[in-house]
Design a protein around this motif. Structure first.
Motif: not given
Ligand SMILES: [Zn+2]
Length: 77
Positions: A4-5, A10-11, A15-21, A23-31
């Motif tokens: 979880f982020c 966020a789980p 794939p909706d939440f997975k970003g580059l980081a 341990n953090y979701c894509r909504y909590c991180t920048d590009e």
């Protein structure tokens, strides 16, 4: 193992939440995959509350977001 982020819970296996980081979701991180400022996350969580609780005004939503974030590893004191 479910992940979880660390910032908003966020789980990350979705794939909706997975970003580059890691341990953090894509909504909590920048590009670049860096965690966004606390204030921005707070507002994001408050608006998320308001989206599924129409009777909650912004002030209340921000209050609840503050409380919610205290349980998050990224924001706990
Ligand atoms: Zn997040």
């Amino acid at each position: 193992m479910n992940k979880f982020c660390y910032s908003c819970s966020a789980p990350l296996e979705m794939p909706d939440f997975k970003g580059l980081a890691e341990n953090y979701c894509r909504y909590c991180t920048d590009e670049n995959g860096s965690l966004k400022p606390r204030d921005e996350i707070l507002r994001g969580i408050a608006h998320w509350f308001m989206s599924w609780q129409p009777d909650v005004d912004e002030e209340k939503a921000l209050e609840r977001a503050e409380y919610y974030m205290k349980a998050m590893p990224a924001w706990a004191d």
